[in-house]
Design a protein around this motif. Structure first.
Motif, mmCIF file in Angstrom:
data_model
loop_
_atom_site.group_PDB
_atom_site.id
_atom_site.type_symbol
_atom_site.label_atom_id
_atom_site.label_comp_id
_atom_site.label_asym_id
_atom_site.label_seq_id
_atom_site.Cartn_x
_atom_site.Cartn_y
_atom_site.Cartn_z
ATOM 1 N N PHE A 103 58.399 0.516 62.791
ATOM 2 C CA PHE A 103 57.420 1.016 63.761
ATOM 3 C C PHE A 103 58.196 1.840 64.778
ATOM 4 C CE2 PHE A 103 54.886 -3.186 63.115
ATOM 5 C CZ PHE A 103 54.467 -2.752 61.872
ATOM 6 N N THR A 104 58.016 3.149 64.746
ATOM 7 C CA THR A 104 58.814 4.030 65.583
ATOM 8 C C THR A 104 57.916 5.066 66.249
ATOM 9 O OG1 THR A 104 60.885 5.316 65.618
ATOM 10 C CG2 THR A 104 59.412 5.647 63.713
ATOM 11 N N GLY A 105 58.522 6.037 66.919
ATOM 12 C CA GLY A 105 57.773 7.076 67.604
ATOM 13 C C GLY A 105 57.749 6.865 69.104
ATOM 14 N N ASN A 106 57.280 7.873 69.822
ATOM 15 C CA ASN A 106 57.275 7.846 71.282
ATOM 16 C C ASN A 106 56.044 7.186 71.874
ATOM 17 O OD1 ASN A 106 59.755 9.140 71.435
ATOM 18 N ND2 ASN A 106 58.824 11.165 71.405
ATOM 19 N N GLY A 107 55.067 6.861 71.058
ATOM 20 C CA GLY A 107 53.825 6.290 71.569
ATOM 21 C C GLY A 107 53.900 4.798 71.834
ATOM 22 N N LYS A 108 52.908 4.312 72.558
ATOM 23 C CA LYS A 108 52.788 2.895 72.907
ATOM 24 C C LYS A 108 52.333 2.092 71.698
ATOM 25 C CE LYS A 108 49.610 0.051 75.702
ATOM 26 N NZ LYS A 108 50.446 -1.122 75.621
ATOM 27 N N GLY A 109 52.823 0.859 71.573
ATOM 28 C CA GLY A 109 52.251 -0.050 70.596
ATOM 29 C C GLY A 109 53.165 -0.549 69.502
ATOM 30 N N GLY A 131 61.124 0.492 67.690
ATOM 31 C CA GLY A 131 61.833 1.294 68.672
ATOM 32 C C GLY A 131 61.751 2.775 68.369
ATOM 33 N N ARG A 132 61.954 3.562 69.400
ATOM 34 C CA ARG A 132 61.947 5.019 69.242
ATOM 35 C C ARG A 132 63.159 5.481 68.444
ATOM 36 N NH1 ARG A 132 59.784 7.689 74.855
ATOM 37 N NH2 ARG A 132 58.186 6.148 75.290
ATOM 38 N N ASN A 133 63.016 6.662 67.860
ATOM 39 C CA ASN A 133 64.137 7.321 67.171
ATOM 40 C C ASN A 133 64.812 6.415 66.146
ATOM 41 O OD1 ASN A 133 63.932 9.728 68.849
ATOM 42 N ND2 ASN A 133 64.768 8.459 70.475
ATOM 43 N N ALA A 134 64.022 5.838 65.256
ATOM 44 C CA ALA A 134 64.596 4.974 64.220
ATOM 45 C C ALA A 134 65.632 5.748 63.414
ATOM 46 C CB ALA A 134 63.495 4.453 63.310
ATOM 47 N N HIS A 135 66.726 5.091 63.118
ATOM 48 C CA HIS A 135 67.813 5.710 62.363
ATOM 49 C C HIS A 135 67.293 6.165 60.998
ATOM 50 C CE1 HIS A 135 71.694 6.278 60.430
ATOM 51 N NE2 HIS A 135 72.266 6.181 61.626
ATOM 52 N N ARG A 136 67.713 7.349 60.578
ATOM 53 C CA ARG A 136 67.211 7.926 59.320
ATOM 54 C C ARG A 136 67.498 7.022 58.118
ATOM 55 N NH1 ARG A 136 71.975 9.508 57.502
ATOM 56 N NH2 ARG A 136 73.482 10.470 58.894
ATOM 57 N N GLU A 137 68.601 6.267 58.160
ATOM 58 C CA GLU A 137 68.914 5.385 57.030
ATOM 59 C C GLU A 137 67.933 4.219 56.952
ATOM 60 O OE1 GLU A 137 72.996 4.391 56.212
ATOM 61 O OE2 GLU A 137 73.699 6.154 57.317
#
Length: 199
Positions: free
Chosen positions: A36-42, A163-169
């Protein structure tokens, strides 16, 4: 039967056939890796929802909270008495508050030991690594260590990474990736985080 009802029925029959085909094709049974990633809430809220779901079926769950561990957490407060839930907290709070890389790294490494133990335990059905993406971004944890622990987990165990900016791997190895998009946020308009809604 009206023309509209007939059209609706044909559309629903077509949809049902499509869904039935997808259900029939899903023949694997194993634990999942969800990101669950991204800049949004939740992101954390979604993870706690899944924790509640797993606990509802009587499964053992482990939650490791990085970053936000010192904050009040309504979900954690509500579920803490459940004997099937284990929560480990980094307990240093936000890294921009501590501003001490050495102590943050030490705290992260200490709580990671709990995460590694949970990830190796076949009795634990779900492990949540809440806000671990920041630990990887700041270099407090090594991606190879985290990736290997997730890859080596028991086959029936599911893991949620938030968390935001999940590692690409992690995104590459994930079964499901959900990106929370920040369309609008009350905080940007000067509205304080609200107890029971935001935490």
């Amino acid at each position: 039967m009206t023309d509209r009802q007939q059209r609706h029925q044909r559309a629903m029959q077509k949809l049902k056939a499509h869904v039935d085909d997808k259900v029939a094709a899903a023949d694997q049974q194993r634990g999942l890796l969800l990101v669950f990633t991204g800049n949004g809430k939740g992101k954390t809220t979604a993870a706690w929802g899944t924790v509640t779901r797993a606990l509802g079926y009587g499964y053992r769950v482990g939650v490791v909270q990085f970053i936000k561990g010192l904050w009040e957490c309504g979900e954690r407060e509500r579920l803490a008495a459940d004997a099937n839930l284990e929560v480990s907290i980094m307990a240093t709070g936000f890294t921009w508050e501590t501003q001490n890389r050495e102590s943050d790294t030490a705290a992260c490494q200490a709580v990671w030991q709990d995460a590694a133990r949970l990830l190796a335990d076949p009795e634990v059905y779900l492990v949540v690594l809440d806000e671990i993406t920041y630990m990887l971004k700041f270099g407090y944890l090594d991606i190879d260590t985290v990736r290997q622990a997730i890859a080596d987990r028991p086959p029936e165990q599911s893991v949620i990474v938030t968390g935001r900016n999940a590692h690409r791997e992690l995104i590459e190895m994930a079964d499901t990736v959900s990106e929370m998009q920040d369309v609008k946020h009350a905080f940007d308009a000067g509205i304080q985080a609200r107890r029971g809604i935001d935490y």
